[in-house]
Design a protein around this motif. Structure first.
Motif, PDB file in Angstrom:
ATOM      1  N   LEU A  63       0.821  -1.210   0.000  1.00 48.45           N
ATOM      2  CA  LEU A  63       0.000   0.000   0.000  1.00 48.45           C
ATOM      3  C   LEU A  63       0.857   1.262   0.000  1.00 48.45           C
ATOM      4  N   ALA A  64       1.992   1.210   0.683  1.00 46.52           N
ATOM      5  CA  ALA A  64       2.888   2.378   0.717  1.00 46.52           C
ATOM      6  C   ALA A  64       3.462   2.656  -0.672  1.00 46.52           C
ATOM      7  N   ARG A  65       3.824   1.619  -1.398  1.00 49.49           N
ATOM      8  CA  ARG A  65       4.356   1.817  -2.754  1.00 49.49           C
ATOM      9  C   ARG A  65       3.324   2.505  -3.636  1.00 49.49           C
ATOM     10  N   ARG A  66       2.077   2.082  -3.519  1.00 51.82           N
ATOM     11  CA  ARG A  66       1.023   2.718  -4.320  1.00 51.82           C
ATOM     12  C   ARG A  66       0.817   4.167  -3.891  1.00 51.82           C
ATOM     13  N   GLY A  67       0.798   4.389  -2.581  1.00 53.68           N
ATOM     14  CA  GLY A  67       0.585   5.747  -2.074  1.00 53.68           C
ATOM     15  C   GLY A  67       1.689   6.690  -2.464  1.00 53.68           C
ATOM     16  N   TYR A  68       2.933   6.231  -2.374  1.00 51.89           N
ATOM     17  CA  TYR A  68       4.071   7.092  -2.743  1.00 51.89           C
ATOM     18  C   TYR A  68       4.055   7.396  -4.228  1.00 51.89           C
ATOM     19  N   THR A  69       3.701   6.410  -5.047  1.00 48.14           N
ATOM     20  CA  THR A  69       3.658   6.637  -6.490  1.00 48.14           C
ATOM     21  C   THR A  69       2.605   7.672  -6.848  1.00 48.14           C
ATOM     22  N   ARG A  70       1.412   7.559  -6.239  1.00 44.95           N
ATOM     23  CA  ARG A  70       0.343   8.527  -6.522  1.00 44.95           C
ATOM     24  C   ARG A  70       0.755   9.926  -6.041  1.00 44.95           C
ATOM     25  N   ARG A  71       1.312  10.012  -4.843  1.00 40.87           N
ATOM     26  CA  ARG A  71       1.613  11.323  -4.258  1.00 40.87           C
ATOM     27  C   ARG A  71       2.769  12.012  -4.956  1.00 40.87           C
ATOM     28  N   LEU A  72       3.794  11.290  -5.291  1.00 39.76           N
ATOM     29  CA  LEU A  72       5.016  11.912  -5.806  1.00 39.76           C
ATOM     30  C   LEU A  72       5.061  11.993  -7.315  1.00 39.76           C
TER      31      LEU A  72
END
Length: 245
Positions: A234-243
Motif C-alpha cells: 500500500l505504501a508503494r502505491r501511495g508514494y507513487t500517486r503522491r510523488l
C-alpha cells in the motif's frame, strides 16, 4: 542518516533511560506487590519478567509511530524533502525504501538497547535477547509499514494526533503490556487478541522467556508479517500517486 548523526545521542539516552525507569518503578516497585500476592494470572512468572518483554514490544510500536507517521507527513508537504528527492532521478519506490530502511534501523537500535537493559536486570540472557530482537523488529514493522502507507495520504496533522491518542494509547494499555489480556472482560479480550500489539507482545514475551510454542509463534509471526507486507504494498502505491503529481 546525515541528520541523525547530529541527534543520535539524545535518542540513545531515551532508549536506555526510559526502560530503566519503567523497569525500576513498575517491575521492581509495583512488581514486589504483585509477586507478594502470588497472582495466578502470571502463572508463577515474576512481574518484572512479565512486564519487560511487553514494554519492549510496545516501545517498538511507539518507535514505528515516531519515525513512520509525522516524518512521512512532513516530508510529503510542498516544502518537504520528498518533492525535492522526486525531482531527481530517484523514483517514489526509492524514496520509500530509504525511509523504511531508516525506520528499521531505528527499531533495531532502540530494541537492542532496551534488550541490553533487560539483560542487565536479569530478565533474559544475552543469547535469548538476540533471538528476541526478531519479534521486536517484526512488531515494529507491522505498525510502521501501514503507518507509512497511511501517512503519505494524510492532509491534516490532527489526524495523526488522533491516531496516537485514540488508537495507539489504548493498544498500549490493553494489549497485554502491563497485565495479562485474559483479565479483560470477554468481549474486550477478544478485541485485544485481534490487535497487532497483542500479537507482538505475546511473541516477544514468549521468545524472551523461552516459553514460545511452535503453533502459537507461527500464528503471531504470520499475522505480523502479513501486516508488514500489506503495508509495504500500500505504501508503494501511495508514494507513487503522491510523488507523481
Amino acid at each position: 542518516m546525515r541528520r541523525y548523526r547530529r541527534i543520535w545521542r539524545g535518542s540513545v539516552v531515551i532508549s536506555v533511560v526510559n526502560p530503566l525507569l519503567f523497569l525500576a518503578a513498575l517491575g521492581g516497585g509495583l512488581g514486589k506487590l504483585v509477586d507478594a500476592h502470588h497472582s495466578g494470572h502470571l502463572a508463577g512468572t515474576p512481574y518484572l519478567d512479565f512486564l519487560a518483554p511487553g514494554l519492549l514490544a510496545a516501545s517498538a510500536m511507539q518507535n514505528a509511530f515516531v519515525e513512520g507517521a509525522f516524518p512521512v507527513f512532513q516530508s510529503a508537504r510542498a516544502q518537504g524533502n520528498y518533492p525535492a528527492a522526486a525531482a531527481t532521478a530517484m523514483r517514489p519506490g526509492d524514496i520509500l525504501a530509504g525511509h523504511l530502511l531508516f525506520v528499521v534501523f531505528r527499531i533495531l537500535t532502540s530494541g537492542a538497547l532496551f534488550l541490553a537493559v533487560t539483560v542487565a536486570f536479569g530478565v533474559t540472557g544475552p543469547g535469548r535477547a538476540l533471538l528476541t530482537l526478531g519479534p521486536v523488529l517484526l512488531t515494529g514493522t507491522a505498525f510502521a509499514m501501514p503507518l507509512v502507507a497511511w501517512s503519505i495520504t494524510v492532509e491534516r496533522p490532527s489526524r495523526i494526533n488522533g491516531v496516537y491518542r485514540f488508537v495507539l494509547m489504548p493498544l498500549y494499555m490493553f494489549s497485554g503490556t502491563f497485565f495479562p489480556a485474559s483479565q479483560l472482560p470477554g468481549a474486550l479480550r477478544t478485541v485485544a487478541a485481534c490487535t497487532p500489539l497483542y500479537q507482538g507482545v505475546e511473541l516477544t514475551r514468549h521468545t524472551a522467556l523461552g516459553t514460545a510454542g511452535t503453533a502459537a509463534s507461527a500464528v503471531h509471526t504470520g499475522y505480523l508479517l502479513t501486516l508488514t507486507l500489506t503495508g509495504i504494498v500500500l505504501a508503494r502505491r501511495g508514494y507513487t500517486r503522491r510523488l507523481h503529481r
